[in-house]
Design a protein around this motif. Structure first.
Motif, PDB file in Angstrom:
ATOM      1  N   GLN A  29      25.257  38.855  27.232  1.00 16.00           N
ATOM      2  CA  GLN A  29      25.152  40.008  28.153  1.00 16.00           C
ATOM      3  C   GLN A  29      25.934  39.481  29.534  1.00 16.00           C
ATOM      4  O   GLN A  29      26.831  40.260  30.043  1.00 16.00           O
ATOM      5  CB  GLN A  29      23.917  40.557  28.306  1.00 16.00           C
ATOM      6  CG  GLN A  29      23.988  41.706  29.105  1.00 16.00           C
ATOM      7  CD  GLN A  29      22.466  42.311  29.337  1.00 16.00           C
ATOM      8  OE1 GLN A  29      21.403  41.524  28.756  1.00 16.00           O
ATOM      9  NE2 GLN A  29      22.181  43.303  30.012  1.00 16.00           N
ATOM     10  N   LEU A  30      25.595  38.412  30.140  1.00 10.98           N
ATOM     11  CA  LEU A  30      25.953  37.694  31.404  1.00 10.98           C
ATOM     12  C   LEU A  30      27.615  37.756  31.236  1.00 10.98           C
ATOM     13  O   LEU A  30      28.234  37.648  32.092  1.00 10.98           O
ATOM     14  CB  LEU A  30      25.326  36.674  31.771  1.00 10.98           C
ATOM     15  CG  LEU A  30      24.040  37.080  32.129  1.00 10.98           C
ATOM     16  CD1 LEU A  30      23.090  35.790  32.248  1.00 10.98           C
ATOM     17  CD2 LEU A  30      23.799  37.643  33.632  1.00 10.98           C
ATOM     18  N   ASN A  31      28.144  37.123  30.002  1.00  9.74           N
ATOM     19  CA  ASN A  31      29.299  36.744  29.975  1.00  9.74           C
ATOM     20  C   ASN A  31      30.136  37.956  29.860  1.00  9.74           C
ATOM     21  O   ASN A  31      31.378  38.084  30.707  1.00  9.74           O
ATOM     22  CB  ASN A  31      29.765  36.147  28.665  1.00  9.74           C
ATOM     23  CG  ASN A  31      29.303  34.390  28.711  1.00  9.74           C
ATOM     24  OD1 ASN A  31      29.172  33.652  29.695  1.00  9.74           O
ATOM     25  ND2 ASN A  31      28.739  34.159  27.425  1.00  9.74           N
ATOM     26  N   LEU A  32      29.581  38.845  29.414  1.00 12.84           N
ATOM     27  CA  LEU A  32      30.493  40.496  29.230  1.00 12.84           C
ATOM     28  C   LEU A  32      30.456  40.842  30.749  1.00 12.84           C
ATOM     29  O   LEU A  32      31.532  41.403  31.261  1.00 12.84           O
ATOM     30  CB  LEU A  32      29.927  41.289  28.483  1.00 12.84           C
ATOM     31  CG  LEU A  32      30.031  40.758  26.993  1.00 12.84           C
ATOM     32  CD1 LEU A  32      29.219  41.804  26.015  1.00 12.84           C
ATOM     33  CD2 LEU A  32      31.525  40.915  26.514  1.00 12.84           C
ATOM     34  N   GLU A  33      29.351  41.111  31.400  1.00 16.70           N
ATOM     35  CA  GLU A  33      29.144  41.623  32.745  1.00 16.70           C
ATOM     36  C   GLU A  33      29.957  41.105  33.990  1.00 16.70           C
ATOM     37  O   GLU A  33      30.168  41.544  34.860  1.00 16.70           O
ATOM     38  CB  GLU A  33      27.548  41.995  32.979  1.00 16.70           C
ATOM     39  CG  GLU A  33      27.367  43.142  32.063  1.00 16.70           C
ATOM     40  CD  GLU A  33      26.007  43.589  32.309  1.00 16.70           C
ATOM     41  OE1 GLU A  33      25.160  43.219  33.437  1.00 16.70           O
ATOM     42  OE2 GLU A  33      25.023  43.913  31.494  1.00 16.70           O
ATOM     43  N   TYR A  34      30.151  39.647  33.792  1.00 16.50           N
ATOM     44  CA  TYR A  34      30.744  38.648  34.778  1.00 16.50           C
ATOM     45  C   TYR A  34      31.997  38.277  34.330  1.00 16.50           C
ATOM     46  O   TYR A  34      32.611  37.388  34.993  1.00 16.50           O
ATOM     47  CB  TYR A  34      29.801  37.798  35.222  1.00 16.50           C
ATOM     48  CG  TYR A  34      28.791  38.230  36.094  1.00 16.50           C
ATOM     49  CD1 TYR A  34      28.623  38.228  37.478  1.00 16.50           C
ATOM     50  CD2 TYR A  34      27.574  38.724  35.287  1.00 16.50           C
ATOM     51  CE1 TYR A  34      27.490  38.921  38.215  1.00 16.50           C
ATOM     52  CE2 TYR A  34      26.444  39.317  36.088  1.00 16.50           C
ATOM     53  CZ  TYR A  34      26.321  39.495  37.493  1.00 16.50           C
ATOM     54  OH  TYR A  34      25.408  39.889  38.242  1.00 16.50           O
ATOM     55  N   GLU A  35      32.608  38.813  33.186  1.00 18.63           N
ATOM     56  CA  GLU A  35      33.912  38.491  33.010  1.00 18.63           C
ATOM     57  C   GLU A  35      35.045  37.958  33.808  1.00 18.63           C
ATOM     58  O   GLU A  35      35.606  37.026  33.479  1.00 18.63           O
ATOM     59  CB  GLU A  35      34.357  39.478  31.478  1.00 18.63           C
ATOM     60  CG  GLU A  35      35.530  38.828  30.961  1.00 18.63           C
ATOM     61  CD  GLU A  35      35.960  39.879  29.864  1.00 18.63           C
ATOM     62  OE1 GLU A  35      36.831  39.478  28.935  1.00 18.63           O
ATOM     63  OE2 GLU A  35      35.523  40.947  29.887  1.00 18.63           O
ATOM     64  N   ASN A  36      35.217  38.958  34.819  1.00 19.32           N
ATOM     65  CA  ASN A  36      36.200  38.735  35.590  1.00 19.32           C
ATOM     66  C   ASN A  36      35.904  38.025  37.048  1.00 19.32           C
ATOM     67  O   ASN A  36      36.687  38.297  38.073  1.00 19.32           O
ATOM     68  CB  ASN A  36      37.274  39.905  35.859  1.00 19.32           C
ATOM     69  CG  ASN A  36      37.896  39.979  34.453  1.00 19.32           C
ATOM     70  OD1 ASN A  36      38.342  39.240  33.888  1.00 19.32           O
ATOM     71  ND2 ASN A  36      37.754  41.571  34.099  1.00 19.32           N
ATOM     72  N   LYS A  37      34.533  37.280  37.084  1.00 18.39           N
ATOM     73  CA  LYS A  37      33.926  36.963  38.584  1.00 18.39           C
ATOM     74  C   LYS A  37      33.593  35.549  38.085  1.00 18.39           C
ATOM     75  O   LYS A  37      33.734  35.242  37.296  1.00 18.39           O
ATOM     76  CB  LYS A  37      32.774  38.043  38.759  1.00 18.39           C
ATOM     77  CG  LYS A  37      33.061  39.271  38.922  1.00 18.39           C
ATOM     78  CD  LYS A  37      31.802  40.391  39.042  1.00 18.39           C
ATOM     79  CE  LYS A  37      32.354  41.764  39.277  1.00 18.39           C
ATOM     80  NZ  LYS A  37      31.012  42.542  39.440  1.00 18.39           N
ATOM     81  N   VAL A  38      33.165  35.029  39.496  1.00 25.75           N
ATOM     82  CA  VAL A  38      32.689  33.755  39.401  1.00 25.75           C
ATOM     83  C   VAL A  38      31.429  33.845  39.863  1.00 25.75           C
ATOM     84  O   VAL A  38      31.325  33.433  41.200  1.00 25.75           O
ATOM     85  CB  VAL A  38      33.563  32.608  40.053  1.00 25.75           C
ATOM     86  CG1 VAL A  38      33.056  31.283  39.920  1.00 25.75           C
ATOM     87  CG2 VAL A  38      35.037  32.691  39.449  1.00 25.75           C
TER      88      VAL A  38
END
Length: 183
Positions: A29-38
């Motif tokens: 879930q975190l990988n998807l929601e923060y895909e283009n963020k750091v």
């Protein structure tokens, strides 16, 4: 299965395999929601260290890691006061922050941390907690976005959680056994 720590007996509540599966789902879930963020993952010590380590193993995106240490517990109950032991030394302005907690019960400690973090004007703040005790909440928190398990208002140890400093090393999570009252 039961374990004894100091003067208390605890019975099995959550096995490590359950924790591992739920942690994997939170990671996805975190990988998807923060895909283009750091995002910056901030672990709340001491209790979150095992959960934080296992959670980060599931994170595939670029991220940074920091820790804060606060305390409000003595024995089995909250002291009602939060004492910051180690503060953050990272600039949080315009950052996406994910606070990683072992457990949220009264919300006192988490509320204190959120106030401290928000003063630095991050882009976003969300909380990821392994355990959540909704019936124990006394300080409402709107930022809890990721919950491993909702549990009853019972004292628990293991997987980073302690009783009098002991039990953090247990891989499973145990709840205190009911002690019969004397009549």
């Amino acid at each position: 299965m039961k374990v004894e720590i100091e003067d208390k007996e605890f019975q099995l509540m959550l096995e490590y395999d359950q924790i591992k599966k739920r942690t994997r789902l939170l990671g996805i879930q975190l990988n998807l929601e923060y895909e283009n963020k750091v995002p910056l993952f901030i672990g709340v010590l001491n209790g979150s260290f095992l959960f934080m380590a296992d959670l980060l193993k599931e994170i595939d995106i670029s991220c940074e890691v920091a820790f804060i240490r606060v305390a409000s517990y003595e024995g089995e109950s909250s002291t009602g006061k939060v004492k910051e032991v180690i503060g953050l030394d990272v600039d949080l302005k315009d950052r996406d922050i994910i606070l990683v907690e072992d457990i949220v019960d009264t919300g006192l400690t988490l509320n204190y941390i959120l106030e401290t973090v928000k003063k630095q004007e991050p882009a976003s703040v969300k909380v990821c907690t392994l355990l959540y005790k909704p019936s124990a909440i006394t300080h409402e928190i709107d930022d809890i976005s990721y919950v491993g398990f909702e549990i009853p208002n019972e004292f628990v140890v293991g997987y980073g959680l302690d009783y009098k400093g002991l039990g953090r090393n247990l891989k499973d999570i145990y709840r205190v056994c009911n002690v019969p009252s004397e009549t």
